[in-house]
Write an enzyme that holds these catalytic residues in place. Sequence first.
Site, short mmCIF file in Angstrom:
data_model
loop_
_atom_site.label_atom_id
_atom_site.label_comp_id
_atom_site.label_asym_id
_atom_site.label_seq_id
_atom_site.Cartn_x
_atom_site.Cartn_y
_atom_site.Cartn_z
N GLY A 9 0.84 -1.21 0.00
CA GLY A 9 0.00 0.00 0.00
C GLY A 9 0.87 1.24 0.00
N GLY A 12 -0.52 4.99 -1.23
CA GLY A 12 -1.57 5.72 -0.54
C GLY A 12 -1.04 6.94 0.20
CD GLN A 13 -3.48 11.09 4.19
OE1 GLN A 13 -4.04 10.20 4.82
NE2 GLN A 13 -3.57 12.36 4.51
CG ASP A 35 -0.71 0.62 -3.77
OD1 ASP A 35 -1.82 0.14 -4.04
OD2 ASP A 35 -0.56 1.51 -2.90
CB ILE A 36 -3.71 -2.75 -6.02
CG1 ILE A 36 -4.49 -3.73 -6.85
CG2 ILE A 36 -4.39 -1.39 -5.95
CD1 ILE A 36 -5.39 -4.59 -6.01
NE ARG A 37 -5.47 1.68 -8.97
CZ ARG A 37 -6.19 1.46 -7.87
NH1 ARG A 37 -5.92 2.13 -6.76
NH2 ARG A 37 -7.18 0.60 -7.85
CE1 TYR A 143 -9.60 2.28 8.35
CE2 TYR A 143 -10.38 3.95 9.89
CZ TYR A 143 -9.35 3.38 9.16
OH TYR A 143 -8.09 3.91 9.24
CE LYS A 147 -7.05 0.23 9.94
NZ LYS A 147 -5.79 -0.30 9.39
C1 AKB Z 1 -10.38 8.06 8.38
O1 AKB Z 1 -10.90 9.18 8.50
O2 AKB Z 1 -11.01 7.04 8.06
C2 AKB Z 1 -8.92 7.91 8.70
C3 AKB Z 1 -8.69 7.50 10.13
C4 AKB Z 1 -8.95 8.45 11.22
O3 AKB Z 1 -8.27 6.41 10.38
N1 AKB Z 1 -8.23 9.13 8.42
#
Ligand code: AKB
Length: 316
Positions: A9, A12-13, A35-37, A143, A147
């Site tokens: 990855g 990414g950012q 990365d995937i691209r 998400y 996590k």
């Molecule tokens: C998001 O906003 O999903 C991320 C994070 C806080 O993990 N920047």
Amino acid sequence: MMPNILIIGACGQIGSELTIALRDKYGNDAVIASDIREGSQELMESGPFEILDATDSKAIAHVVEKHNISDVYLMAAMLSAVAEKNPLKAWDLNMNSLLHVLNLARDKKINKIFWPSSIAVFGPTTPKNNTPQRTIMEPSTVYGISKQAGERWCEYYFNRYSVDVRSIRYPGLISYKTLPGGGTTDYAVDIYHKAITDGTYTSFLNKGTFLPMMYMDDAINATINIMDADTKDIKIRSSYNLSGISFAPEDVASSIQNHISDFTLTFNPDFRQDIADTWPNSVNDTDAQNDWGWSSKISLDEMTEIMLKNLKSYYK
Ligand code: AKB
């Protein structure tokens, strides 16, 4: 011993800035970006690159063997806002990529893992201010659930198989170099771009929505420091709280107005407001400070100066 690093990855950012920082530290050839691209020209031209799907365990094992990798930084993830639109895809990417890498360490194919967690592990029942390291965690986003489950897996693999996995609960990250991809904290990057291009910004989070945030350089330093720390100093094997700055959209606006006096901010909250409402305002990172010497450096006003200066020359 010098590590051989794989970043999954890397485009990414966070991955793109981490790749460059690790290449500066260990040399270009010691850091394999994947990365995937393909990513930016700087990233592609500064060292080795592999196309790699983070959900493909065989492909990861192949790249690890090919480059004799010792340390993996697993930065691939689907962030909070996009994940709400694709819950099962987010679960698949966020969970399986972690399990693939943990299994490689369990099988002694790699030595050390960095895996990012997030303030999203907290939920609506968590104390909001100065949120402790250990507290109620009932995340309500997919998400956040991924996590939190990931944190449990990290600790389990450490306890059961002595896997050297290290992790930070990143707050919202801000940088002028790379755009974020689909998070709830993204407004704090967009606002600086729009301040330069349009002189006005409509925030998708409401006035008074305080969130934990951090300038990217601080986050990159924290990542490198926790990976450099002595094994015995890493006392938490789930993930460390990490605190930088806490602010609401109107605070960024007034910081910008110190440089662009006619900048205006309006509010039009969308579904991301519901996510932000479940996250802390600020977190307590005493454990990270005590265990491996963490301290953040960059304030909101310093960040504003850096962001505006660099974006002004970018848009010129
Ligand atoms: C998001 O906003 O999903 C991320 C994070 C806080 O993990 N920047």
